[in-house]
Design a protein around this motif. Structure first.
Motif, PDB file in Angstrom:
ATOM      1  N   ILE A  10      -3.824  -3.715  -2.789  1.00 10.84           N
ATOM      2  CA  ILE A  10      -2.600  -2.914  -2.778  1.00 10.84           C
ATOM      3  C   ILE A  10      -3.019  -1.471  -2.496  1.00 10.84           C
ATOM      4  O   ILE A  10      -3.793  -0.881  -3.256  1.00 10.84           O
ATOM      5  CB  ILE A  10      -1.877  -2.998  -4.145  1.00 10.84           C
ATOM      6  CG1 ILE A  10      -1.416  -4.437  -4.429  1.00 10.84           C
ATOM      7  CG2 ILE A  10      -0.705  -2.019  -4.221  1.00 10.84           C
ATOM      8  CD1 ILE A  10      -0.386  -4.983  -3.450  1.00 10.84           C
ATOM      9  N   GLY A  12      -1.695   2.454  -1.562  1.00 16.46           N
ATOM     10  CA  GLY A  12      -0.616   3.434  -1.428  1.00 16.46           C
ATOM     11  C   GLY A  12      -0.951   4.397  -0.308  1.00 16.46           C
ATOM     12  O   GLY A  12      -2.105   4.805  -0.159  1.00 16.46           O
ATOM     13  N   TRP A  14       0.280   7.910   0.634  1.00 15.50           N
ATOM     14  CA  TRP A  14       1.147   9.010   0.167  1.00 15.50           C
ATOM     15  C   TRP A  14       1.687   9.853   1.315  1.00 15.50           C
ATOM     16  O   TRP A  14       2.568  10.674   1.120  1.00 15.50           O
ATOM     17  CB  TRP A  14       0.367   9.901  -0.809  1.00 15.50           C
ATOM     18  CG  TRP A  14       0.280   9.324  -2.198  1.00 15.50           C
ATOM     19  CD1 TRP A  14       0.698   8.092  -2.606  1.00 15.50           C
ATOM     20  CD2 TRP A  14      -0.249   9.979  -3.365  1.00 15.50           C
ATOM     21  NE1 TRP A  14       0.456   7.938  -3.944  1.00 15.50           N
ATOM     22  CE2 TRP A  14      -0.119   9.076  -4.440  1.00 15.50           C
ATOM     23  CE3 TRP A  14      -0.824  11.233  -3.591  1.00 15.50           C
ATOM     24  CZ2 TRP A  14      -0.535   9.393  -5.734  1.00 15.50           C
ATOM     25  CZ3 TRP A  14      -1.255  11.554  -4.881  1.00 15.50           C
ATOM     26  CH2 TRP A  14      -1.100  10.636  -5.936  1.00 15.50           C
ATOM     27  N   VAL A  42      -6.906  -1.787  -6.010  1.00 15.76           N
ATOM     28  CA  VAL A  42      -5.867  -0.782  -5.799  1.00 15.76           C
ATOM     29  C   VAL A  42      -6.501   0.452  -5.156  1.00 15.76           C
ATOM     30  O   VAL A  42      -7.534   0.950  -5.618  1.00 15.76           O
ATOM     31  CB  VAL A  42      -5.174  -0.393  -7.125  1.00 15.76           C
ATOM     32  CG1 VAL A  42      -4.085   0.640  -6.873  1.00 15.76           C
ATOM     33  CG2 VAL A  42      -4.585  -1.621  -7.807  1.00 15.76           C
ATOM     34  N   LEU A  44      -5.536   4.339  -3.422  1.00 16.52           N
ATOM     35  CA  LEU A  44      -4.526   5.368  -3.170  1.00 16.52           C
ATOM     36  C   LEU A  44      -5.029   6.265  -2.054  1.00 16.52           C
ATOM     37  O   LEU A  44      -6.072   6.922  -2.187  1.00 16.52           O
ATOM     38  CB  LEU A  44      -4.285   6.213  -4.431  1.00 16.52           C
ATOM     39  CG  LEU A  44      -3.493   5.554  -5.556  1.00 16.52           C
ATOM     40  CD1 LEU A  44      -3.398   6.514  -6.749  1.00 16.52           C
ATOM     41  CD2 LEU A  44      -2.091   5.151  -5.094  1.00 16.52           C
ATOM     42  N   ASN A 219       8.526  -2.837  -1.724  1.00 13.18           N
ATOM     43  CA  ASN A 219       8.913  -2.204  -2.987  1.00 13.18           C
ATOM     44  C   ASN A 219       8.826  -3.212  -4.126  1.00 13.18           C
ATOM     45  O   ASN A 219       8.431  -4.360  -3.917  1.00 13.18           O
ATOM     46  CB  ASN A 219      10.326  -1.598  -2.871  1.00 13.18           C
ATOM     47  CG  ASN A 219      11.365  -2.642  -2.485  1.00 13.18           C
ATOM     48  OD1 ASN A 219      11.308  -3.789  -2.931  1.00 13.18           O
ATOM     49  ND2 ASN A 219      12.320  -2.254  -1.638  1.00 13.18           N
ATOM     50  N   ILE A 237       1.687   0.708   1.177  1.00 14.92           N
ATOM     51  CA  ILE A 237       2.976   1.105   0.637  1.00 14.92           C
ATOM     52  C   ILE A 237       3.159   2.610   0.704  1.00 14.92           C
ATOM     53  O   ILE A 237       2.331   3.361   0.170  1.00 14.92           O
ATOM     54  CB  ILE A 237       3.084   0.612  -0.831  1.00 14.92           C
ATOM     55  CG1 ILE A 237       2.988  -0.922  -0.844  1.00 14.92           C
ATOM     56  CG2 ILE A 237       4.371   1.068  -1.484  1.00 14.92           C
ATOM     57  CD1 ILE A 237       1.952  -1.436  -1.771  1.00 14.92           C
ATOM     58  N   SER A 241       4.919   4.004  -3.298  1.00 21.11           N
ATOM     59  CA  SER A 241       3.651   4.340  -3.960  1.00 21.11           C
ATOM     60  C   SER A 241       3.677   5.732  -4.577  1.00 21.11           C
ATOM     61  O   SER A 241       2.732   6.152  -5.232  1.00 21.11           O
ATOM     62  CB  SER A 241       2.477   4.241  -2.975  1.00 21.11           C
ATOM     63  OG  SER A 241       2.449   5.362  -2.100  1.00 21.11           O
ATOM     64  N   LEU A 247       5.037   1.447  -8.212  1.00 22.88           N
ATOM     65  CA  LEU A 247       3.726   1.000  -7.727  1.00 22.88           C
ATOM     66  C   LEU A 247       3.149  -0.039  -8.684  1.00 22.88           C
ATOM     67  O   LEU A 247       2.581  -1.050  -8.266  1.00 22.88           O
ATOM     68  CB  LEU A 247       2.773   2.203  -7.587  1.00 22.88           C
ATOM     69  CG  LEU A 247       1.365   1.864  -7.110  1.00 22.88           C
ATOM     70  CD1 LEU A 247       1.377   1.254  -5.705  1.00 22.88           C
ATOM     71  CD2 LEU A 247       0.470   3.105  -7.126  1.00 22.88           C
TER      72      LEU A 247
END
Ligand code: PGA
Length: 257
Positions: A10, A12, A14, A42, A44, A219, A237, A241, A247
């Motif tokens: 997963i 994110g 941004w 995960v 980011l 989502n 995402i 996110s 998230l």
């Protein structure tokens, strides 16, 4: 997802959101929510200037930090650009390459995407390569041909033993930031097709080990169904996110039994 053969990831994205203080507040809210999420990684992907703080803030968690772009040269007269080495040295693990917004607004081409993939791999960063069709291409029935072409261009010259470090993100352009998500069947169909392209290039063993994400208005509500598809091994995402609770729901969906 098929956890037997490949990682669920997963990630994110941004985009150009979150100042340093907002990054700190985000981490303070998300960290206590993070459970074990043992079955998914995960990532980011935060703005460059937030990277050092994000790495520090998530140091004692399983969240790793990625960048959203890089330059394909290792150094030189490229005002405003950031190299793979610079990212690697400060602790970045992943880098998004060829996002449709970069292709659309900053003239990224399949050729520069391929160069960036090689720069990332040579430096030890894991590329998250984005591919995706426009609404017009989908309506004309050209989705599979176009996606296959993008994947082949991005992976040109990549060796089979480098494929384990690559993530492909299928992001239909018409679904990005629009609130319009591909159906689970549409996402699965294209992700499966991407795996077939990889199989033809590198064989079945490599193909089944590659993580293929879906991205585009994923989502908390639609994540369960999308991630339940056999060839959808995670999500890239954007909007969702930016909200820790949302998230977290998606991370939980990726840990479903
Ligand atoms: P979105 O963005 O989730 O806001 O649609 C996804 C992306 O562009 O990676």
């Amino acid at each position: 997802m098929n956890r037997k053969y490949r990682k669920t990831v997963i990630a994110g994205n941004w985009k150009m959101n979150m100042t340093l203080s907002e990054t700190k507040a985000f981490a303070e809210t998300l960290k206590p929510m993070l459970g074990k999420h043992k079955w998914c990684d995960v990532v980011l992907c935060v703005p460059y200037v937030d990277i050092p703080a994000a790495i520090r803030l998530f140091k004692d968690t399983r969240v790793v930090i990625g960048a959203q772009n890089l330059h394909f040269e290792s150094n030189g007269a490229y005002t405003g650009e950031i190299s793979a080495e610079m990212l690697k040295e400060i602790g970045v693990k992943y880098v998004i390459i060829g996002h449709s917004e970069r292709r659309q607004y900053y003239n990224e081409t399949d050729v520069t995407v391929n160069k960036k993939v090689h720069a990332a791999l040579e430096t030890g960063l894991k590329p998250i390569i984005c591919v995706g069709e426009t609404l017009e291409q989908r309506e004309l029935g050209g989705t599979m041909e176009y996606i296959s072409y993008q994947v082949k261009c991005a992976l040109a010259g990549v060796a089979s033993d480098q494929m384990r470090r690559i993530i492909i993100a299928y992001e239909p352009i018409w679904a990005i930031g629009t609130g319009k998500t591909a159906t689970a069947e549409q996402a699965e169909e294209v992700c499966e097709n991407i795996r077939t392209v990889i199989r033809k290039l590198h064989g079945a063993r490599v193909a089944r080990s590659v993580t293929i994400q879906y991205g585009g208005s994923m989502n908390a509500k639609n994540a369960y169904e999308l991630l339940a598809q056999l060839d959808v091994d995670g999500g890239l995402i954007g909007g969702a996110s930016l909200k820790p609770a949302e998230l977290m729901e998606i991370i939980n969906a990726a840990n479903q039994e």
